[in-house]
Design an enzyme around this catalytic site. Structure first.
Site, PDB file in Angstrom:
ATOM      1  N   VAL A 103      61.911 -65.165 -16.145  1.00  0.00           N
ATOM      2  CA  VAL A 103      61.316 -65.414 -17.461  1.00  0.00           C
ATOM      3  C   VAL A 103      61.979 -64.473 -18.455  1.00  0.00           C
ATOM      4  O   VAL A 103      62.232 -63.301 -18.147  1.00  0.00           O
ATOM      5  CB  VAL A 103      59.796 -65.168 -17.442  1.00  0.00           C
ATOM      6  CG1 VAL A 103      59.200 -65.401 -18.827  1.00  0.00           C
ATOM      7  CG2 VAL A 103      59.111 -66.076 -16.413  1.00  0.00           C
ATOM      8  N   CYS A 104      62.278 -64.991 -19.644  1.00  0.00           N
ATOM      9  CA  CYS A 104      62.819 -64.179 -20.733  1.00  0.00           C
ATOM     10  C   CYS A 104      64.116 -63.494 -20.280  1.00  0.00           C
ATOM     11  O   CYS A 104      64.978 -64.135 -19.684  1.00  0.00           O
ATOM     12  CB  CYS A 104      61.752 -63.190 -21.207  1.00  0.00           C
ATOM     13  SG  CYS A 104      62.054 -62.436 -22.808  1.00  0.00           S
ATOM     14  N   THR A 105      64.249 -62.198 -20.534  1.00  0.00           N
ATOM     15  CA  THR A 105      65.481 -61.491 -20.180  1.00  0.00           C
ATOM     16  C   THR A 105      65.578 -61.183 -18.689  1.00  0.00           C
ATOM     17  O   THR A 105      66.540 -60.545 -18.263  1.00  0.00           O
ATOM     18  CB  THR A 105      65.603 -60.183 -20.989  1.00  0.00           C
ATOM     19  OG1 THR A 105      64.401 -59.425 -20.832  1.00  0.00           O
ATOM     20  CG2 THR A 105      65.830 -60.473 -22.461  1.00  0.00           C
ATOM     21  N   GLY A 106      64.625 -61.652 -17.911  1.00  0.00           N
ATOM     22  CA  GLY A 106      64.780 -61.545 -16.461  1.00  0.00           C
ATOM     23  C   GLY A 106      66.034 -62.250 -15.975  1.00  0.00           C
ATOM     24  O   GLY A 106      66.598 -61.896 -14.932  1.00  0.00           O
ATOM     25  N   GLY A 153      62.601 -69.410 -21.086  1.00  0.00           N
ATOM     26  CA  GLY A 153      62.993 -68.678 -22.288  1.00  0.00           C
ATOM     27  C   GLY A 153      62.068 -67.498 -22.529  1.00  0.00           C
ATOM     28  O   GLY A 153      61.471 -66.957 -21.605  1.00  0.00           O
TER      29      GLY A 153
END
Length: 229
Positions: A103-106, A153
């Protein structure tokens, strides 16, 4: 004989964005047979951004395997990507997982682990282009699937990602029932959640706040990409 548990590992790290983890967790923990494992590089307590503390995490080195690995994002994701007690275990677990997710910048962590080369992946809009440093193909989708890799995102997209994965594992009807049970019916008061729809002055202000972070994050991404080779 009961079915084997569905082992879902969340590899946490200090100062992660807690909703990147807790959003998907709320949905994935309700999958039939789900066994949730909260892990971290050194085990014990992990403090997220804003002071929320997650206790009793196990050491990543002590986790043998998983069916799903879900890597959250955070302002310190590139620190985690350079942590020798964290990243190799993310890579090891992902290599044997049925689903590799973030998720996200993961997704930058997945990229640093060498898991996204030639793959399409989502990320928070402000940092999405950094994925190319790892040989990934940045995708502006809210949920992006490339084979067994599913990426969400920024932050709240984690819930959409989780429902997508729930449907994949347990079927559409189960996913829809879970969505209804948790009353996931977003209706935000503003259309400012994406750079394409946010007012120009709001976008400019957010970009200005993030600008000081870019130099350090880019340097860490380059270092992580170099370590891949």
């Amino acid at each position: 004989m009961s079915a084997a548990p569905l082992v879902i590992v969340f590899p946490l790290y200090p100062q992660l964005t807690q909703l990147d983890f807790t959003g998907p967790h709320q949905f994935l923990c309700r999958l039939p047979g789900a066994e949730i494992v909260l892990a971290s590089a050194r085990g014990g307590e992990v403090e997220a951004e804003g002071g929320v503390v997650f206790a009793r995490t196990v050491r990543l080195a002590d986790v043998d395997r998983c069916d799903v690995i879900c890597v959250p994002g955070g302002l310190t994701c590139t620190d985690a990507a350079l942590d020798p007690d964290y990243l190799p275990h993310v890579r090891r677990l992902a290599q044997g997982a049925r689903y590799v997710t973030s998720v996200c910048t993961g997704s930058l962590i997945l990229g640093a682990a060498g898991l996204l080369q030639g793959r399409r992946a989502a990320c928070h809009w402000a940092w999405r282009d950094l994925l190319s440093e790892f040989g990934a193909i940045p995708d502006d989708g809210r949920v992006v699937r490339d084979g067994h890799i599913l990426t969400g995102g920024g932050v709240t997209a984690g819930i959409d990602f989780a429902l997508t994965l729930v449907a994949e594992i347990a079927g559409d009807a189960f996913a829809q029932g879970l969505q209804l049970g948790l009353e996931y019916a977003p209706a935000p008061p503003y259309r400012a959640g994406r750079p394409e729809t946010a007012p120009p002055e709001v976008l400019a202000a957010v970009n200005a706040r993030m600008a000081p972070l870019l130099e350090k994050r880019f340097a860490q991404v380059r270092a992580a990409a170099a370590a891949m080779g």
